[in-house]
Design a protein around this motif. Structure first.
Motif, mmCIF file in Angstrom:
data_model
loop_
_atom_site.group_PDB
_atom_site.id
_atom_site.type_symbol
_atom_site.label_atom_id
_atom_site.label_comp_id
_atom_site.label_asym_id
_atom_site.label_seq_id
_atom_site.Cartn_x
_atom_site.Cartn_y
_atom_site.Cartn_z
ATOM 1 N N VAL A 1 0.811 -1.221 0.000
ATOM 2 C CA VAL A 1 0.000 0.000 0.000
ATOM 3 C C VAL A 1 0.841 1.266 0.000
ATOM 4 C CG1 VAL A 1 -1.932 -1.128 1.159
ATOM 5 C CG2 VAL A 1 -0.162 -0.001 2.528
ATOM 6 N N LEU A 2 2.173 1.133 -0.044
ATOM 7 C CA LEU A 2 3.011 2.332 -0.080
ATOM 8 C C LEU A 2 2.703 3.149 -1.329
ATOM 9 C CD1 LEU A 2 6.463 0.921 1.096
ATOM 10 C CD2 LEU A 2 4.859 2.354 2.396
ATOM 11 N N SER A 3 2.653 4.462 -1.164
ATOM 12 C CA SER A 3 2.277 5.344 -2.268
ATOM 13 C C SER A 3 3.455 6.216 -2.681
ATOM 14 C CB SER A 3 1.112 6.238 -1.833
ATOM 15 O OG SER A 3 0.715 7.086 -2.890
ATOM 16 N N PRO A 4 3.738 6.303 -3.994
ATOM 17 C CA PRO A 4 4.832 7.169 -4.459
ATOM 18 C C PRO A 4 4.583 8.631 -4.077
ATOM 19 C CG PRO A 4 4.150 5.651 -6.195
ATOM 20 C CD PRO A 4 3.113 5.563 -5.123
ATOM 21 N N HIS A 5 5.608 9.282 -3.566
ATOM 22 C CA HIS A 5 5.493 10.680 -3.179
ATOM 23 C C HIS A 5 6.875 11.247 -2.914
ATOM 24 C CE1 HIS A 5 5.978 8.796 0.755
ATOM 25 N NE2 HIS A 5 6.314 9.987 1.235
ATOM 26 N N ILE A 6 6.959 12.561 -2.792
ATOM 27 C CA ILE A 6 8.186 13.207 -2.374
ATOM 28 C C ILE A 6 7.889 14.073 -1.154
ATOM 29 C CG2 ILE A 6 9.285 13.214 -4.648
ATOM 30 C CD1 ILE A 6 8.488 16.163 -4.912
ATOM 31 N N THR A 7 8.892 14.244 -0.314
ATOM 32 C CA THR A 7 8.794 15.170 0.812
ATOM 33 C C THR A 7 9.867 16.231 0.612
ATOM 34 O OG1 THR A 7 8.062 13.385 2.279
ATOM 35 C CG2 THR A 7 8.795 15.421 3.311
ATOM 36 N N VAL A 8 9.432 17.464 0.536
ATOM 37 C CA VAL A 8 10.326 18.593 0.248
ATOM 38 C C VAL A 8 10.622 19.344 1.544
ATOM 39 C CG1 VAL A 8 10.628 20.713 -1.084
ATOM 40 C CG2 VAL A 8 9.295 18.814 -2.040
ATOM 41 N N PHE A 9 11.909 19.532 1.828
ATOM 42 C CA PHE A 9 12.339 20.276 3.011
ATOM 43 C C PHE A 9 12.930 21.608 2.563
ATOM 44 C CE2 PHE A 9 12.347 15.878 4.314
ATOM 45 C CZ PHE A 9 11.870 15.901 5.614
ATOM 46 N N THR A 10 12.427 22.678 3.128
ATOM 47 C CA THR A 10 12.939 24.009 2.814
ATOM 48 C C THR A 10 13.581 24.615 4.061
ATOM 49 O OG1 THR A 10 10.847 25.115 3.367
ATOM 50 C CG2 THR A 10 11.134 24.363 1.087
ATOM 51 N N ARG A 11 14.463 25.575 3.831
ATOM 52 C CA ARG A 11 15.093 26.282 4.955
ATOM 53 C C ARG A 11 15.356 27.728 4.550
ATOM 54 N NH1 ARG A 11 20.809 24.192 7.279
ATOM 55 N NH2 ARG A 11 21.538 25.214 5.382
ATOM 56 N N ARG A 12 14.954 28.642 5.391
ATOM 57 C CA ARG A 12 15.174 30.064 5.134
ATOM 58 C C ARG A 12 15.480 30.764 6.446
ATOM 59 N NH1 ARG A 12 10.826 32.915 6.910
ATOM 60 N NH2 ARG A 12 8.899 31.736 7.235
ATOM 61 N N GLU A 13 16.171 31.878 6.355
ATOM 62 C CA GLU A 13 16.447 32.670 7.544
ATOM 63 C C GLU A 13 15.165 33.309 8.050
ATOM 64 O OE1 GLU A 13 19.520 35.509 7.054
ATOM 65 O OE2 GLU A 13 21.121 34.010 6.997
ATOM 66 N N ALA A 14 15.027 33.344 9.361
ATOM 67 C CA ALA A 14 13.834 33.940 9.959
ATOM 68 C C ALA A 14 14.107 34.274 11.409
ATOM 69 C CB ALA A 14 12.645 32.973 9.862
ATOM 70 N N GLU A 15 13.347 35.216 11.946
ATOM 71 C CA GLU A 15 13.441 35.541 13.366
ATOM 72 C C GLU A 15 12.602 34.540 14.149
ATOM 73 O OE1 GLU A 15 15.173 37.711 14.931
ATOM 74 O OE2 GLU A 15 15.960 38.971 13.300
ATOM 75 N N ARG A 16 13.147 34.028 15.231
ATOM 76 C CA ARG A 16 12.363 33.162 16.114
ATOM 77 C C ARG A 16 11.413 34.046 16.928
ATOM 78 N NH1 ARG A 16 12.683 27.891 18.548
ATOM 79 N NH2 ARG A 16 11.948 27.887 20.697
ATOM 80 N N PRO A 17 10.095 33.821 16.801
ATOM 81 C CA PRO A 17 9.129 34.654 17.524
ATOM 82 C C PRO A 17 9.400 34.652 19.025
ATOM 83 C CG PRO A 17 8.025 33.294 15.890
ATOM 84 C CD PRO A 17 9.442 32.810 15.967
ATOM 85 N N ALA A 18 9.189 35.759 19.654
ATOM 86 C CA ALA A 18 9.470 35.902 21.084
ATOM 87 C C ALA A 18 8.686 34.900 21.921
ATOM 88 C CB ALA A 18 9.155 37.327 21.521
ATOM 89 N N GLY A 19 7.457 34.581 21.504
ATOM 90 C CA GLY A 19 6.638 33.676 22.294
ATOM 91 C C GLY A 19 6.830 32.200 21.981
#
Length: 372
Positions: free
Chosen positions: A91-109
């Motif tokens: 039952v495995l289904s063909p697919h891709i998992t895309v990982f992205t990375r970008r600079e960002a500020e970590r929210p204070a909360g």
């Protein structure tokens, strides 16, 4: 505090050359192609030496992304880590998992550690180094580099290390022989296991799961030596290791979190439940993941293995004796079905061949959840 934000996108495919789903997400603005760091995929080949669906999928992705990035397809392959795992049995289904990375500020909360990703490459290996200590130690160094790239300091925060590693072909074996060197094996199929095993031991060394006193003869023999987070896949398309480290970091601004558990055998459903629960997904046997505390299931990544002693919990299995279907295909189908039932979807990443990846007959299983 300046840091990075990691995104995770699962995209269904209709075949190894299908990039329409990814391009649609790029076209809609959901994915910025400039931020893509890694793509992990399941393709419907046989997962063996002659599974060219992996290479086909990578070529299709590189060609499609080349125009978006203003690079040649070859340059795209150097910039993005591609790991294609062949074999979508059952039952495995063909697919891709895309990982992205970008600079960002970590929210204070924002509290707690969030998903982080890092990438590194080893040097190219000589054929006679595949499956041996040279591959182990080079992999260990690259894993440490990938951890640094991910901003992960504590090895305990590493939950999955995906590696694409090479295999031997008759030409590669002959090249070693011409230099007066012998390879770990002359069998292309067996070399896949040697390469996977040595790469996994490299992860174990890097994370301190085993000490560095590991030798050539330990590969595929000392199954008491293993990593609980390594996932390695062999392919004909490269001669080096591509390492992707996934873990949680206090400096990450991601909306995602990763956790893992270790399956002790191919029917260890409680371990899969434990992995899902580790990222806050309420799940019980026979119950698909449900969002709790604003969490959404994204994907599971796991390794599958036919127990080398030919049995599961005292009962004999025939996966290792079937001359019609390889044991890795049996294992992917069995473990894939188990995980799909608990995850509520067949679009999960289950890779066969778990030598030194978890205890013999078992394997690591990692889950990613989105926090909304």
């Amino acid at each position: 505090m300046r840091t990075a934000s990691v995104g995770v996108f699962k995209v269904a495919t209709t075949g190894p050359g299908d990039v329409s789903g990814l391009m649609a997400m790029i076209g809609s603005g959901a994915i910025d192609p400039a931020t893509i760091l890694a793509i992990l995929g399941k393709t419907e080949g046989n997962g063996g030496v002659n599974d060219f669906t992996r290479e086909y999928a990578v070529a299709a992705l590189c060609t499609a992304l080349a125009s978006e990035l203003g690079l040649s397809p070859e340059a795209v392959e150097q910039r993005i880590a591609f790991v294609m795992s062949g074999g979508t049995e059952g039952v495995l289904s063909p697919h891709i998992t895309v990982f992205t990375r970008r600079e960002a500020e970590r929210p204070a909360g924002m509290s707690g550690k969030r998903l982080s990703i890092g990438m590194a490459h080893t040097r190219d290996f000589l054929p006679e180094e595949i499956g041996r200590s040279a591959q182990i130690m080079e992999t260990a160094r690259a894993v440490s580099a990938a951890m640094a790239d991910a901003g992960i300091i504590d090895p305990a925060d590493v939950h999955f290390v995906q590696i694409k590693c090479p295999l031997l072909t008759s030409d590669r074996v002959e090249a070693a022989n011409a230099r007066g060197s012998k390879t770990a094996t002359t069998s292309a199929y067996s070399s896949m296991a040697y390469s996977r095993g040595a790469s996994a031991l490299g992860v174990a060394v890097a994370l301190g799961e085993i000490d560095s006193d590991v030798h050539d003869d330990d590969v595929l023999r000392r199954y008491d030596l293993f990593s609980s987070v390594a996932s390695t896949s062999s392919g004909i398309e490269l001669m080096h290791n591509v390492i992707i480290v996934l873990g949680n970091s206090a400096s990450s601004a991601s909306d995602f979190e990763i956790g893992h558990a270790v399956m002790n055998d191919a029917i260890d459903a409680p371990a899969v439940v434990s992995a899902l629960n580790s990222v806050g997904l309420g799940v019980g046997l026979g119950v698909a993941p449900r969002a709790t505390e604003g969490r959404e299931f994204v994907n599971i990544f796991a390794k599958a293995e036919a127990s080398p002693d030919g049995s599961v919990r005292g009962f004999r299995h025939t996966m290792l004796e079937d001359t019609d279907i390889s044991s890795t295909r049996h294992a992917r189908a069995a473990v894939g079905g188990l995980i799909a039932g608990l995850a509520g979807t067949g679009a999960v990443y289950v890779s066969g061949g778990a030598e030194h990846q978890g205890p013999a007959g078992g394997g690591p299983v990692a889950a990613i959840a989105r926090l909304s």
